[in-house]
Write a protein that holds these residues in place. Structure first.
Motif, PDB file in Angstrom:
ATOM      1  N   PHE A   1      -3.178   8.580 -13.882  1.00 51.02           N
ATOM      2  CA  PHE A   1      -2.270   8.064 -12.861  1.00 51.02           C
ATOM      3  C   PHE A   1      -2.730   8.361 -11.440  1.00 51.02           C
ATOM      4  O   PHE A   1      -2.155   7.828 -10.493  1.00 51.02           O
ATOM      5  N   SER A   2      -3.749   9.161 -11.281  1.00 52.82           N
ATOM      6  CA  SER A   2      -4.319   9.364  -9.947  1.00 52.82           C
ATOM      7  C   SER A   2      -5.160   8.167  -9.527  1.00 52.82           C
ATOM      8  O   SER A   2      -5.404   7.969  -8.328  1.00 52.82           O
ATOM      9  N   THR A   3      -5.586   7.373 -10.498  1.00 44.43           N
ATOM     10  CA  THR A   3      -6.431   6.213 -10.191  1.00 44.43           C
ATOM     11  C   THR A   3      -5.754   4.882 -10.511  1.00 44.43           C
ATOM     12  O   THR A   3      -6.192   3.841 -10.035  1.00 44.43           O
ATOM     13  N   ALA A   4      -4.698   4.897 -11.321  1.00 43.49           N
ATOM     14  CA  ALA A   4      -4.035   3.650 -11.706  1.00 43.49           C
ATOM     15  C   ALA A   4      -3.293   3.031 -10.528  1.00 43.49           C
ATOM     16  O   ALA A   4      -2.736   3.737  -9.681  1.00 43.49           O
ATOM     17  N   THR A   5      -3.288   1.712 -10.475  1.00 47.34           N
ATOM     18  CA  THR A   5      -2.590   0.987  -9.418  1.00 47.34           C
ATOM     19  C   THR A   5      -1.778  -0.152 -10.015  1.00 47.34           C
ATOM     20  O   THR A   5      -2.078  -0.646 -11.105  1.00 47.34           O
TER      21      THR A   5
ATOM     22  N   LYS B   1      -0.278   2.573  -5.445  1.00 51.63           N
ATOM     23  CA  LYS B   1      -0.882   3.639  -6.242  1.00 51.63           C
ATOM     24  C   LYS B   1       0.196   4.567  -6.789  1.00 51.63           C
ATOM     25  O   LYS B   1       1.221   4.783  -6.147  1.00 51.63           O
ATOM     26  N   PHE B   2      -0.062   5.108  -7.965  1.00 49.53           N
ATOM     27  CA  PHE B   2       0.835   6.123  -8.508  1.00 49.53           C
ATOM     28  C   PHE B   2       0.550   7.467  -7.839  1.00 49.53           C
ATOM     29  O   PHE B   2      -0.579   7.754  -7.434  1.00 49.53           O
ATOM     30  N   ASP B   3       1.578   8.263  -7.734  1.00 51.61           N
ATOM     31  CA  ASP B   3       1.442   9.612  -7.179  1.00 51.61           C
ATOM     32  C   ASP B   3       2.009  10.595  -8.204  1.00 51.61           C
ATOM     33  O   ASP B   3       3.215  10.868  -8.220  1.00 51.61           O
ATOM     34  N   PRO B   4       1.156  11.111  -9.114  1.00 49.69           N
ATOM     35  CA  PRO B   4       1.657  11.979 -10.180  1.00 49.69           C
ATOM     36  C   PRO B   4       2.032  13.377  -9.692  1.00 49.69           C
ATOM     37  O   PRO B   4       1.317  13.989  -8.902  1.00 49.69           O
TER      38      PRO B   4
ATOM     39  N   GLU C   1       0.812  -1.211   0.000  1.00 49.71           N
ATOM     40  CA  GLU C   1       0.000   0.000   0.000  1.00 49.71           C
ATOM     41  C   GLU C   1       0.856   1.277   0.000  1.00 49.71           C
ATOM     42  O   GLU C   1       0.617   2.205   0.761  1.00 49.71           O
ATOM     43  N   SER C   2       1.841   1.310  -0.850  1.00 49.07           N
ATOM     44  CA  SER C   2       2.686   2.493  -0.944  1.00 49.07           C
ATOM     45  C   SER C   2       2.364   3.271  -2.207  1.00 49.07           C
ATOM     46  O   SER C   2       1.558   2.851  -3.028  1.00 49.07           O
ATOM     47  N   PHE C   3       3.000   4.430  -2.348  1.00 54.91           N
ATOM     48  CA  PHE C   3       2.812   5.256  -3.526  1.00 54.91           C
ATOM     49  C   PHE C   3       4.058   5.197  -4.394  1.00 54.91           C
ATOM     50  O   PHE C   3       5.183   5.185  -3.889  1.00 54.91           O
ATOM     51  N   ILE C   4       3.836   5.160  -5.693  1.00 51.01           N
ATOM     52  CA  ILE C   4       4.929   5.171  -6.653  1.00 51.01           C
ATOM     53  C   ILE C   4       4.981   6.564  -7.269  1.00 51.01           C
ATOM     54  O   ILE C   4       4.103   6.922  -8.065  1.00 51.01           O
TER      55      ILE C   4
ATOM     56  N   THR D   1      11.467  12.609  -3.011  1.00 50.82           N
ATOM     57  CA  THR D   1      11.013  11.236  -3.305  1.00 50.82           C
ATOM     58  C   THR D   1      12.155  10.224  -3.289  1.00 50.82           C
ATOM     59  O   THR D   1      11.980   9.087  -3.711  1.00 50.82           O
ATOM     60  N   GLU D   2      13.329  10.627  -2.794  1.00 47.41           N
ATOM     61  CA  GLU D   2      14.505   9.761  -2.898  1.00 47.41           C
ATOM     62  C   GLU D   2      14.384   8.465  -2.092  1.00 47.41           C
ATOM     63  O   GLU D   2      15.071   7.481  -2.392  1.00 47.41           O
TER      64      GLU D   2
END
Length: 310
Positions: free
Chosen positions: A31-35, A40-43, A9-12, A221-222
């Motif tokens: 990408f706000s909804t894609a998993t 989940k992606f974090d655009p 359950e992390s963000f990419i 984001t490192e």
């Protein structure tokens, strides 16, 4: 590499090197909804290009519209228009806005307007016109495909004329010439060849703040196990590679040792033009090249890459 390897359950982070489109941006929506699995992606948008509308070109378009020289009737200077960038659409929309108050403005409901890709098509459709403008080509994946589509479609639109009326192509200072070359190929028969006149309506350069903004967002984001950088044009590629630390300061090229297997940052390009620019100028091979220049194309490319890494 699997989704579970990224973290439960992390963000990419997906860093989109472009200016966010208004009023809606297809990449943000996608990408706000894609998993990927439970991730989940974090655009995040990182603007690279700085655009400036050029009055000289816009004044020419304005005069053509005011004098009704773009239309289907015999004797018009142009029988259709081409848009392959949202900036060109924005320039055109500005002229339409200036002409408000005239119910017939801009008199283009009887001609075809060609676009490449869904984003440019959406931007053009957002321009209020009644009846709506005739917009074609949204499903074409690139300029070459659009050019071949136009040869047939425009040919049918003006099938009663041996010599087709020219097309007006609104462009930026930097653009590919595949569309004019294809439509004006001397090998084409006279009744199939189409004259294309390019008109520069905007200029493009790298934003002064890009390197600083990109550096800051990379630092934020490192710690992410995985993050993606999506590149939309050759402009800014050198700055991107420099900030990522992948350029050899002596050669200006990327060494293989700069791309370790264990790295967490991956690069995707919107299409072959940007991919080839990275290859030819810097010796850099991006991880993904979208087959179609769209949010769906980028997502499919990333998914295919991750599947192969499993």
């Amino acid at each position: 590499m699997t989704a579970t390897g990224i973290g439960a359950e992390s963000f990419i982070p997906i860093l989109l090197l472009k200016t966010k489109s208004t009023p809606n941006d297809g990449y943000e929506e996608r990408f706000s909804t894609a998993t990927i699995g439970s991730n989940k992606f974090d655009p995040t948008f990182v603007p690279v290009l700085e655009h400036q509308f050029l009055d000289q070109g816009l004044d020419v378009v304005k005069d053509l519209l005011r004098n009704k020289q773009i239309g289907k009737d015999e004797g018009k200077q142009y029988g259709g228009m081409i848009f392959t960038s949202q900036r060109a659409v924005e320039a055109f929309a500005r002229l339409v806005e200036e002409g408000k108050g005239d119910a017939q403005w801009p008199y283009l409901q009887d001609i075809p307007l060609y676009t490449v890709g869904p984003a440019t098509s959406r931007a053009l459709r957002a321009i209020p016109q009644d009846p709506p403008l005739n917009i074609f080509g949204a499903d074409m994946g690139n300029g070459e495909a659009l050019a071949h589509y136009m040869l047939d479609h425009y040919g049918q639109w003006y099938r009663d004329r041996k010599i087709k009326p020219p097309l007006l192509f609104l462009v930026g200072e930097q653009r590919r010439d595949i569309i004019p070359k294809t439509l004006m190929d001397p090998a084409l028969a006279d009744d199939r060849r189409i004259q294309v006149d390019e008109l520069i309506v905007y200029g493009t350069g790298v934003m002064e703040s890009f390197e600083q903004d990109f550096t800051r967002i990379l630092a934020e984001t490192e710690k992410s196990p995985m993050r993606w950088v999506v590149v939309f044009s050759p402009t800014g590629c050198e700055a991107m590679l420099r900030v990522l630390g992948r350029l050899d300061s002596k050669t200006g090229k990327v060494n293989a040792v700069e791309q370790p297997v264990s790295r967490s940052t991956y690069v995707a390009t919107i299409g072959p033009t940007t991919r080839d620019f990275l290859r030819n100028c810097f010796g850099y091979e991006p991880d993904v090249c979208a087959e179609k220049p769209s949010p769906e194309g980028v997502e499919m490319g990333i998914r295919a890459f991750l599947k192969d890494k499993c």
